[in-house]
Design a protein around this motif. Structure first.
Motif, PDB file in Angstrom:
ATOM      1  N   THR A  86     -45.479 -14.844 -15.416  1.00  0.00           N
ATOM      2  CA  THR A  86     -45.060 -13.616 -14.526  1.00  0.00           C
ATOM      3  C   THR A  86     -43.699 -13.823 -14.205  1.00  0.00           C
ATOM      4  O   THR A  86     -43.091 -13.512 -13.138  1.00  0.00           O
ATOM      5  CB  THR A  86     -45.874 -13.544 -13.188  1.00  0.00           C
ATOM      6  OG1 THR A  86     -47.239 -14.129 -13.399  1.00  0.00           O
ATOM      7  CG2 THR A  86     -45.825 -12.067 -12.681  1.00  0.00           C
ATOM      8  N   CYS A 126     -50.699  -6.278 -12.909  1.00  0.00           N
ATOM      9  CA  CYS A 126     -50.945  -5.119 -11.948  1.00  0.00           C
ATOM     10  C   CYS A 126     -50.658  -3.719 -12.619  1.00  0.00           C
ATOM     11  O   CYS A 126     -51.106  -2.728 -11.931  1.00  0.00           O
ATOM     12  CB  CYS A 126     -49.971  -5.184 -10.648  1.00  0.00           C
ATOM     13  SG  CYS A 126     -48.238  -4.792 -11.194  1.00  0.00           S
ATOM     14  N   HIS A 130     -45.493  -7.382 -19.308  1.00  0.00           N
ATOM     15  CA  HIS A 130     -44.792  -8.191 -20.356  1.00  0.00           C
ATOM     16  C   HIS A 130     -45.851  -9.304 -20.689  1.00  0.00           C
ATOM     17  O   HIS A 130     -46.435  -9.863 -19.907  1.00  0.00           O
ATOM     18  CB  HIS A 130     -43.455  -8.731 -19.828  1.00  0.00           C
ATOM     19  CG  HIS A 130     -43.493  -9.674 -18.756  1.00  0.00           C
ATOM     20  ND1 HIS A 130     -43.711  -9.351 -17.314  1.00  0.00           N
ATOM     21  CD2 HIS A 130     -43.581 -11.090 -18.601  1.00  0.00           C
ATOM     22  CE1 HIS A 130     -43.436 -10.380 -16.564  1.00  0.00           C
ATOM     23  NE2 HIS A 130     -43.792 -11.541 -17.310  1.00  0.00           N
ATOM     24  N   ARG A 143     -38.872 -10.524 -15.645  1.00  0.00           N
ATOM     25  CA  ARG A 143     -38.196  -9.503 -15.031  1.00  0.00           C
ATOM     26  C   ARG A 143     -36.558  -9.517 -15.367  1.00  0.00           C
ATOM     27  O   ARG A 143     -36.049 -10.548 -15.340  1.00  0.00           O
ATOM     28  CB  ARG A 143     -38.074  -9.488 -13.342  1.00  0.00           C
ATOM     29  CG  ARG A 143     -39.622  -9.771 -12.696  1.00  0.00           C
ATOM     30  CD  ARG A 143     -40.184  -8.464 -13.015  1.00  0.00           C
ATOM     31  NE  ARG A 143     -39.873  -7.150 -12.203  1.00  0.00           N
ATOM     32  CZ  ARG A 143     -40.573  -6.264 -12.205  1.00  0.00           C
ATOM     33  NH1 ARG A 143     -41.705  -6.045 -12.727  1.00  0.00           N
ATOM     34  NH2 ARG A 143     -39.958  -5.127 -11.358  1.00  0.00           N
ATOM     35  N   HIS A 173     -53.422  -4.380 -16.605  1.00  0.00           N
ATOM     36  CA  HIS A 173     -52.482  -4.322 -17.803  1.00  0.00           C
ATOM     37  C   HIS A 173     -51.220  -5.200 -17.598  1.00  0.00           C
ATOM     38  O   HIS A 173     -50.561  -5.139 -16.637  1.00  0.00           O
ATOM     39  CB  HIS A 173     -52.033  -3.124 -18.374  1.00  0.00           C
ATOM     40  CG  HIS A 173     -51.185  -2.929 -19.370  1.00  0.00           C
ATOM     41  ND1 HIS A 173     -49.849  -2.633 -18.949  1.00  0.00           N
ATOM     42  CD2 HIS A 173     -51.338  -3.094 -20.623  1.00  0.00           C
ATOM     43  CE1 HIS A 173     -49.118  -2.549 -20.276  1.00  0.00           C
ATOM     44  NE2 HIS A 173     -49.757  -2.734 -21.013  1.00  0.00           N
ATOM     45  N   PRO A 174     -50.822  -6.377 -18.457  1.00  0.00           N
ATOM     46  CA  PRO A 174     -49.384  -6.987 -17.872  1.00  0.00           C
ATOM     47  C   PRO A 174     -48.363  -5.984 -18.731  1.00  0.00           C
ATOM     48  O   PRO A 174     -48.252  -5.542 -19.744  1.00  0.00           O
ATOM     49  CB  PRO A 174     -49.668  -8.318 -18.999  1.00  0.00           C
ATOM     50  CG  PRO A 174     -50.490  -7.928 -20.112  1.00  0.00           C
ATOM     51  CD  PRO A 174     -51.385  -6.788 -19.604  1.00  0.00           C
TER      52      PRO A 174
HETATM   53  S1  SF4 Z   1     -47.644  -6.415 -14.658  1.00  0.00           S
HETATM   54 FE1  SF4 Z   1     -47.307  -6.393 -12.219  1.00  0.00          FE
HETATM   55  S2  SF4 Z   1     -47.576  -8.323 -11.505  1.00  0.00           S
HETATM   56 FE2  SF4 Z   1     -46.946  -8.463 -13.692  1.00  0.00          FE
HETATM   57  S3  SF4 Z   1     -44.895  -8.791 -13.962  1.00  0.00           S
HETATM   58 FE3  SF4 Z   1     -45.332  -6.546 -14.111  1.00  0.00          FE
HETATM   59  S4  SF4 Z   1     -45.097  -5.503 -12.231  1.00  0.00           S
HETATM   60 FE4  SF4 Z   1     -45.359  -7.981 -11.751  1.00  0.00          FE
END
Ligand code: SF4
Lengths: 594, 86
Positions: free
Chosen positions: A67, A307, A300, A70, A297-298
């Motif tokens: 995770t 989420c 990335h 970003r 769903h991811p």
């Molecule tokens: S899918 Fe949701 S929890 Fe995963 S990195 Fe993206 S915003 Fe964050």
């Protein structure tokens, strides 16, 4: 050794530089805000040649840390006039990091107005390519065309027509694994900064890249093990937990129950159609339609919380990603719209045109308040976006510059904004701490800057009474911790588990220390967070911000909000205490110079 | 009367499964009734099935033992929707 990539749009040159010592331990927001602080004159015009757009993956991005994909985008905001960091998921962060690039700095401005370029970055370097064929195109088409030209799987960072037209509500889009244009660094108008540089898109192809160097693999492994454990066991973040099952939109029923779900331009804290647009309803419809839609769903590869979602049309074909809490609220409850398919249309349009869903929801609601269209008029809202904003008509340009600009144009006094930025989906009159964050954050009204909702409503990371007004310490601590998390590359949603499970936060810090080859304690990490928000604050002060800007709009201190019929009554001294450096915790930050 | 709004899989106690519909159960008020009593009357185990409870829009993590007043509105979330903590 990782490098900085400097892209000069005045003479269209690119250059790789060594990373100065002072940036060696920074990443994400810590790095973007430091570079802006060091290199951008605070009084420059945000859309002029002296502003810069800085793009940085987090400290652990590009590694196998969960995770952690970003990307931080920084610059001086055309919406607030202050410093801005806005971050997004999608494919870009991991790929930039794996090419051995710590940050991309875009500066200058092309002499020829109206020309646009694509920056391609790969293992052989970087070059600027003409992008005349992409000019005026929406982000869905841009993503399609760029995958055709550069190969499937490349990361795309781009702007829609709104960014090209330098609208202050324009965001920066990042594609996901399905090449859907849906992940946005939406806030603060950084899309317009990118547009002002003549940069339509950045393509990142990390094939053959060197990868991310991990200086202390043992510590790194230990860290990600602890963090993964915390993430997989906490009820909010685990598989089948609230975020994974319902997405962030699980909050609709909760905030509505709390009477803090802003409705019809912040005139009520409860929406009578909330159940029509809640996370439960969203998940139920997606599963019933049983087509290309999905929950969990991811955004990335490597996200274990997942989420995100993909919304399907009634016939099961894919429509839009992502129907998350803020977007559904902004273009739903805040506009009096209680139909998920219409909201999906509106989100789709925002993502294509390249505008921030929160800012546009606030703006359309202000336009509704002004009588341009009635509350609840979804088709009218669709028309405003598709016919006015997209084409840059005079009305479209008013709307595309956000809710404050629109309020002024139409004489509306109920405009929910701080420092020029529209408010997100938590009512400060019902949840006071988030109001303190909105008021004082260096970013303008921003819920992610210090998510006090966690302890105030969600009981995560400690507990706090939402109606109590002594919230300076709480908000400040959250703002600093957030600034650290925004620097790591980890998704802020990891905060849910790391705030509650001490080993989780330790793990997060150790994984960063492992990559960097340092010995950080959690205290060191939080100190770094404070250092970041201090720099941002100093930039804003030099840009002309005073305490008078750390206030919520007048109407919120006077108009009681149903159902609780409370006003925002946090005293000014409490707000001023947040950035009074002499009140900062000495055991963490020592003596802080103003 | 106590107005109890149910969410997630607790909706079934209101005979509802469609999340688009409000799932509300009305429980007659009696002096001395606690939130936990109200939930038991509906058939919900207040310890095992519930995560968060709002009383009149106020989140209260000691909610179970609170006495209810006539006309109160409760908002009750199931364990598997826990964004909230008890
Ligand atoms: S899918 Fe949701 S929890 Fe995963 S990195 Fe993206 S915003 Fe964050």
């Amino acid at each position: 050794m990782a490098k900085l990539l400097r892209v000069n749009m005045t003479d269209l040159s690119v250059r790789f530089e060594d990373v100065p010592e002072k940036y060696a331990l920074l990443g994400g927001r810590g790095l973007t805000s430091s570079i802006i602080y060091d290199e951008v004159p605070p009084l420059c015009h945000p859309l002029g040649p002296d502003n810069k757009l800085v793009i940085a993956p987090g400290i652990v991005s590009g590694t196998k840390a969960p995770t952690s994909g970003r990307t931080s985008f920084g610059g001086k905001s055309p919406l607030t006039g202050g410093i801005k960091e806005s971050n997004a998921g999608g494919l870009s962060s991991q790929k930039i990091a794996r090419l051995g690039i710590k940050a991309i700095i875009v500066e200058g401005q092309p002499k020829e107005k109206g020309r646009f370029y694509v920056l391609r970055v790969d293992k052989d370097g970087a070059r600027l390519l003409p992008a005349d064929h992409l000019k005026g195109k929406g982000m869905y088409e841009v993503c399609d065309l760029l995958w055709k030209e550069h190969g499937e799987g490349v990361a795309i960072i781009g702007i829609g027509p709104a960014g090209e037209m330098l609208m202050s509500a324009a965001g920066i889009c990042v594609n996901d694994q399905e090449n859907t244009a849906g992940r946005y660094a939406g806030r603060g108008g950084l899309g317009a900064v990118m547009g002002s540089k003549g940069l339509k898109a950045i393509v990142i192809d990390d094939r053959g890249g060197p990868g991310v160097e991990i200086k202390n693999p043992e510590l790194f492994e230990q860290g990600i093990k602890k963090l993964t454990q915390a993430s997989l066991t906490h009820d909010v973040t685990k598989k089948g937990g609230a975020l994974n099952t319902y997405g962030t939109n699980v909050l609709v029923n909760i905030m509505n129950e709390a009477g803090g779900y802003p409705t019809r331009n912040f005139s009520s804290g409860r929406f009578e159609l909330a159940s029509q647009i809640s996370g439960e309803t969203k998940a139920e419809i997606i599963h019933k339609r049983n087509g290309e839609g999905m929950t969990g769903h991811p955004c990335h590869p490597g996200c274990i919380i997942q989420c995100s979602d993909r919304w399907a049309n009634p016939d099961g074909t894919f429509k839009v990603s992502v129907m998350e809490y803020e977007s559904v609220w902004a273009l739903g409850a805040n506009c009096g719209i209680g139909d998920l398919d219409k909201i999906a249309d509106l989100i789709w349009l925002c993502n294509d045109i390249g505008v921030d869903t929160i800012e546009m929801g606030d703006t359309i609601a202000v336009a509704m308040e002004a009588g341009l269209l009635p509350f609840g008029d979804a088709d009218g809202a669709i028309r405003l976006l598709n016919e006015e904003v997209r084409h840059g008509t005079p009305l479209g340009r008013i709307l595309g510059n956000g809710c404050v600009f629109t309020g002024r144009a139409f004489g509306v006094t109920r405009v929910p904004a701080v420092k020029g930025q529209g408010m997100p989906a938590y009512e400060p009159r019902a949840v006071k701490g988030i109001g303190v964050t909105y008021a004082t954050s260096t970013m303008g009204a921003d819920h992610t800057a210090g998510y006090t909702i966690a302890p105030e409503i969600l009981g995560v990371g400690g507990k706090a009474d939402p109606f109590a007004v002594q919230k300076a310490d709480l908000s400040r601590a959250f703002q600093a911790t957030t600034a650290f998390i925004d620097s790591t590359g980890y998704c802020l949603f990891d905060a849910f588990c790391v705030l509650d499970i001490p080993e989780g936060f330790e793990g997060m810090v150790e994984s960063c220390a492992g990559v960097l080859g340092v010995n950080w304690t959690t205290q060191d990490a939080i100190r770094l967070g404070y250092e970041i928000i201090r720099k941002e604050r100093l930039f804003n002060e030099a840009a002309g911000f005073t305490r008078a800007h750390d206030r919520l709009p007048d109407f919120m201190t006077k108009e009681p909000l149903p159902p609780h019929n409370t006003v925002f009554d946090v005293p000014p001294e409490e707000l001023d205490a947040v950035y009074d450096f002499s009140k900062w915790p000495k055991e963490v930050v020592g003596e802080v110079a103003g | 009367m106590i107005e109890v709004h149910l969410y997630g899989d607790l909706r079934r106690y209101a005979g509802k499964t469609d999340p688009r519909e409000e799932a509300i159960v009305w429980v007659p008020y009696r002096p001395g009734l606690t939130v936990a009593d109200v939930l038991r009357e509906i058939g919900i185990d207040p310890e095992r099935q519930v995560s968060n409870i709002f009383i009149n829009g106020h989140y209260d993590y000691h909610a179970r033992s609170r006495l209810v007043q006539d006309g109160d509105r409760l908002g009750v979330f199931p364990r598997n929707m826990a964004l909230l903590y008890c």
